[in-house]
Write a protein that holds these residues in place. Sequence first.
Motif, PDB file in Angstrom:
ATOM      1  N   ASP A 196       0.829  -1.207   0.000  1.00 45.96           N
ATOM      2  CA  ASP A 196       0.000   0.000   0.000  1.00 45.96           C
ATOM      3  C   ASP A 196       0.866   1.262   0.000  1.00 45.96           C
ATOM      4  OD1 ASP A 196      -2.288  -1.530   0.014  1.00 45.96           O
ATOM      5  OD2 ASP A 196      -2.593  -1.392   2.189  1.00 45.96           O
ATOM      6  N   ALA A 197       1.927   1.238   0.800  1.00 47.63           N
ATOM      7  CA  ALA A 197       2.801   2.412   0.893  1.00 47.63           C
ATOM      8  C   ALA A 197       3.560   2.636  -0.414  1.00 47.63           C
ATOM      9  CB  ALA A 197       3.777   2.243   2.056  1.00 47.63           C
ATOM     10  N   VAL A 198       4.024   1.551  -1.016  1.00 46.16           N
ATOM     11  CA  VAL A 198       4.751   1.658  -2.282  1.00 46.16           C
ATOM     12  C   VAL A 198       3.821   2.174  -3.381  1.00 46.16           C
ATOM     13  CG1 VAL A 198       5.808   0.289  -4.120  1.00 46.16           C
ATOM     14  CG2 VAL A 198       6.533  -0.039  -1.761  1.00 46.16           C
ATOM     15  N   ALA A 199       2.601   1.660  -3.403  1.00 44.68           N
ATOM     16  CA  ALA A 199       1.632   2.090  -4.415  1.00 44.68           C
ATOM     17  C   ALA A 199       1.320   3.578  -4.279  1.00 44.68           C
ATOM     18  CB  ALA A 199       0.353   1.271  -4.296  1.00 44.68           C
ATOM     19  N   ALA A 200       1.257   4.052  -3.039  1.00 46.51           N
ATOM     20  CA  ALA A 200       0.961   5.467  -2.789  1.00 46.51           C
ATOM     21  C   ALA A 200       2.201   6.342  -2.869  1.00 46.51           C
ATOM     22  CB  ALA A 200       0.322   5.622  -1.413  1.00 46.51           C
ATOM     23  N   GLN A 201       3.380   5.703  -2.944  1.00 46.01           N
ATOM     24  CA  GLN A 201       4.663   6.408  -2.908  1.00 46.01           C
ATOM     25  C   GLN A 201       4.724   7.342  -1.698  1.00 46.01           C
ATOM     26  OE1 GLN A 201       5.608   8.241  -6.684  1.00 46.01           O
ATOM     27  NE2 GLN A 201       5.803   6.276  -7.711  1.00 46.01           N
ATOM     28  N   SER A 202       4.271   6.801  -0.580  1.00 46.21           N
ATOM     29  CA  SER A 202       4.258   7.567   0.665  1.00 46.21           C
ATOM     30  C   SER A 202       4.350   6.610   1.849  1.00 46.21           C
ATOM     31  CB  SER A 202       2.969   8.388   0.772  1.00 46.21           C
ATOM     32  OG  SER A 202       2.895   9.050   2.015  1.00 46.21           O
ATOM     33  N   GLY A 203       5.339   6.816   2.709  1.00 46.55           N
ATOM     34  CA  GLY A 203       5.474   6.001   3.907  1.00 46.55           C
ATOM     35  C   GLY A 203       6.083   4.636   3.675  1.00 46.55           C
ATOM     36  N   GLU A 204       6.692   4.419   2.494  1.00 51.29           N
ATOM     37  CA  GLU A 204       7.231   3.095   2.204  1.00 51.29           C
ATOM     38  C   GLU A 204       8.432   2.744   3.083  1.00 51.29           C
ATOM     39  OE1 GLU A 204       8.422   5.709  -1.395  1.00 51.29           O
ATOM     40  OE2 GLU A 204       6.992   5.704   0.246  1.00 51.29           O
ATOM     41  N   VAL A 205       9.269   3.733   3.393  1.00 46.25           N
ATOM     42  CA  VAL A 205      10.420   3.469   4.261  1.00 46.25           C
ATOM     43  C   VAL A 205       9.938   3.090   5.655  1.00 46.25           C
ATOM     44  CG1 VAL A 205      12.496   4.432   5.308  1.00 46.25           C
ATOM     45  CG2 VAL A 205      11.911   5.023   2.947  1.00 46.25           C
ATOM     46  N   GLU A 206       8.950   3.825   6.153  1.00 50.72           N
ATOM     47  CA  GLU A 206       8.405   3.536   7.482  1.00 50.72           C
ATOM     48  C   GLU A 206       7.778   2.141   7.530  1.00 50.72           C
ATOM     49  OE1 GLU A 206       7.949   6.228   5.741  1.00 50.72           O
ATOM     50  OE2 GLU A 206       8.665   7.913   6.961  1.00 50.72           O
ATOM     51  N   ALA A 207       7.069   1.770   6.468  1.00 49.16           N
ATOM     52  CA  ALA A 207       6.445   0.445   6.424  1.00 49.16           C
ATOM     53  C   ALA A 207       7.497  -0.655   6.447  1.00 49.16           C
ATOM     54  CB  ALA A 207       5.574   0.316   5.173  1.00 49.16           C
ATOM     55  N   MET A 208       8.589  -0.449   5.710  1.00 52.29           N
ATOM     56  CA  MET A 208       9.653  -1.446   5.705  1.00 52.29           C
ATOM     57  C   MET A 208      10.348  -1.494   7.062  1.00 52.29           C
ATOM     58  SD  MET A 208      11.022  -3.819   3.891  1.00 52.29           S
ATOM     59  CE  MET A 208      10.613  -3.475   2.170  1.00 52.29           C
ATOM     60  N   CYS A 209      10.536  -0.351   7.691  1.00 49.18           N
ATOM     61  CA  CYS A 209      11.144  -0.320   9.029  1.00 49.18           C
ATOM     62  C   CYS A 209      10.286  -1.084  10.033  1.00 49.18           C
ATOM     63  CB  CYS A 209      11.331   1.122   9.499  1.00 49.18           C
ATOM     64  SG  CYS A 209      12.643   2.031   8.661  1.00 49.18           S
ATOM     65  N   ARG A 210       8.967  -0.902   9.959  1.00 47.91           N
ATOM     66  CA  ARG A 210       8.069  -1.628  10.869  1.00 47.91           C
ATOM     67  C   ARG A 210       8.158  -3.128  10.637  1.00 47.91           C
ATOM     68  NH1 ARG A 210       4.573   2.688   9.568  1.00 47.91           N
ATOM     69  NH2 ARG A 210       3.449   1.395   8.052  1.00 47.91           N
ATOM     70  N   HIS A 211       8.292  -3.506   9.380  1.00 48.68           N
ATOM     71  CA  HIS A 211       8.408  -4.923   9.037  1.00 48.68           C
ATOM     72  C   HIS A 211       9.631  -5.548   9.712  1.00 48.68           C
ATOM     73  CE1 HIS A 211       8.570  -8.628   6.836  1.00 48.68           C
ATOM     74  NE2 HIS A 211       9.596  -8.265   6.088  1.00 48.68           N
ATOM     75  N   PHE A 212      10.768  -4.885   9.597  1.00 51.71           N
ATOM     76  CA  PHE A 212      11.987  -5.449  10.182  1.00 51.71           C
ATOM     77  C   PHE A 212      11.995  -5.324  11.705  1.00 51.71           C
ATOM     78  CE2 PHE A 212      13.670  -5.056   5.811  1.00 51.71           C
ATOM     79  CZ  PHE A 212      14.113  -6.364   5.667  1.00 51.71           C
ATOM     80  N   GLU A 213      11.355  -4.292  12.234  1.00 53.25           N
ATOM     81  CA  GLU A 213      11.266  -4.175  13.690  1.00 53.25           C
ATOM     82  C   GLU A 213      10.437  -5.319  14.259  1.00 53.25           C
ATOM     83  OE1 GLU A 213      12.082  -3.105  17.379  1.00 53.25           O
ATOM     84  OE2 GLU A 213      12.997  -2.266  15.561  1.00 53.25           O
ATOM     85  N   ASN A 214       9.394  -5.714  13.544  1.00 52.19           N
ATOM     86  CA  ASN A 214       8.589  -6.852  13.971  1.00 52.19           C
ATOM     87  C   ASN A 214       9.426  -8.121  14.030  1.00 52.19           C
ATOM     88  OD1 ASN A 214       6.791  -9.343  13.051  1.00 52.19           O
ATOM     89  ND2 ASN A 214       5.435  -7.906  14.112  1.00 52.19           N
ATOM     90  N   ILE A 215      10.303  -8.289  13.038  1.00 52.90           N
ATOM     91  CA  ILE A 215      11.179  -9.465  13.029  1.00 52.90           C
ATOM     92  C   ILE A 215      12.136  -9.414  14.220  1.00 52.90           C
ATOM     93  CG2 ILE A 215      12.968 -10.708  11.754  1.00 52.90           C
ATOM     94  CD1 ILE A 215      11.696  -9.666   9.170  1.00 52.90           C
ATOM     95  N   ARG A 216      12.701  -8.227  14.485  1.00 50.57           N
ATOM     96  CA  ARG A 216      13.647  -8.084  15.607  1.00 50.57           C
ATOM     97  C   ARG A 216      13.008  -8.494  16.929  1.00 50.57           C
ATOM     98  NH1 ARG A 216      14.488  -3.123  13.008  1.00 50.57           N
ATOM     99  NH2 ARG A 216      16.466  -3.012  11.872  1.00 50.57           N
ATOM    100  N   THR A 217      11.767  -8.099  17.137  1.00 50.59           N
ATOM    101  CA  THR A 217      11.116  -8.390  18.417  1.00 50.59           C
ATOM    102  C   THR A 217      10.878  -9.880  18.616  1.00 50.59           C
ATOM    103  OG1 THR A 217       8.887  -8.115  17.485  1.00 50.59           O
ATOM    104  CG2 THR A 217       9.961  -6.149  18.402  1.00 50.59           C
ATOM    105  N   ARG A 218      10.970 -10.662  17.545  1.00 48.73           N
ATOM    106  CA  ARG A 218      10.712 -12.096  17.636  1.00 48.73           C
ATOM    107  C   ARG A 218      11.986 -12.929  17.733  1.00 48.73           C
ATOM    108  NH1 ARG A 218       5.465 -13.222  16.588  1.00 48.73           N
ATOM    109  NH2 ARG A 218       4.205 -11.482  15.827  1.00 48.73           N
ATOM    110  N   LEU A 219      13.134 -12.283  17.656  1.00 44.80           N
ATOM    111  CA  LEU A 219      14.402 -13.023  17.715  1.00 44.80           C
ATOM    112  C   LEU A 219      14.826 -13.265  19.165  1.00 44.80           C
ATOM    113  CD1 LEU A 219      16.418 -11.309  14.847  1.00 44.80           C
ATOM    114  CD2 LEU A 219      15.059 -13.403  14.769  1.00 44.80           C
TER     115      LEU A 219
END
Length: 219
Positions: A196-219
């Motif tokens: 959704d963020a990539v399609a809107a060309q807005s907030g894509e970096v933040e969305a990717m950061c949240r994705h990797f932060e979610n992974i970090r919390t599970r390690l």
Amino acid sequence: MSALPKYRETQLKLRAYIAEHGLRAGDQLPPEAELAEVFGVGRLSLREAIKGLETVGVVRTRHGGGTYVEPFSFAPILENLPYAFQVEGRDLLNLLELRAALEEGLIARASEWIRRRDVEELRGIATAMGAEGCTPDEHAALDRRFHRRLYEPLDNPLVSQVIDLFWEMFNRLHRATVAQPSTPAELARMHLDIVDAVAAQSGEVEAMCRHFENIRTRL
């Protein structure tokens, strides 16, 4: 007198020969007899050198058909990782940081080049992650496909190879840990947020950061 074994010295000479003669992927090297004479080595040392370069993906020998320069690939790096690094997973978090830095740094650029059909394909992959009955192996395959597809609009084969290399390395280490897995619904939602963020060309970096932060919390 060289401190290197003869075959290692010959490997260096072979690499230099390829570069100096401008040989590219698919080009054939001269016959063994000619190379042995050029380098001033015996055929045994030459064959050992060629075998070593085959292992790291520099050349490939065709039975009865000569030796050829191979296209550049990171695959041999992965195949030759130390066994302990692959299995023990001691550097999992460090590897995740590298992968996150790479993808977070490229995502905005990728979104500039992404097309509608790219978005729809990515959305389909992300949606499939939430399907009931999807196995861990199927989730992994979908995740790999998603991250590879996300950066294809950059039309940079080297980027694609590096993304794929880091994904494979991380996945191998991740499987060896007791990290808490995400649910299918969570996996789908995280990846759909990126789409959704990539399609809107807005907030894509933040969305990717949240994705990797979610992974970090599970390690």
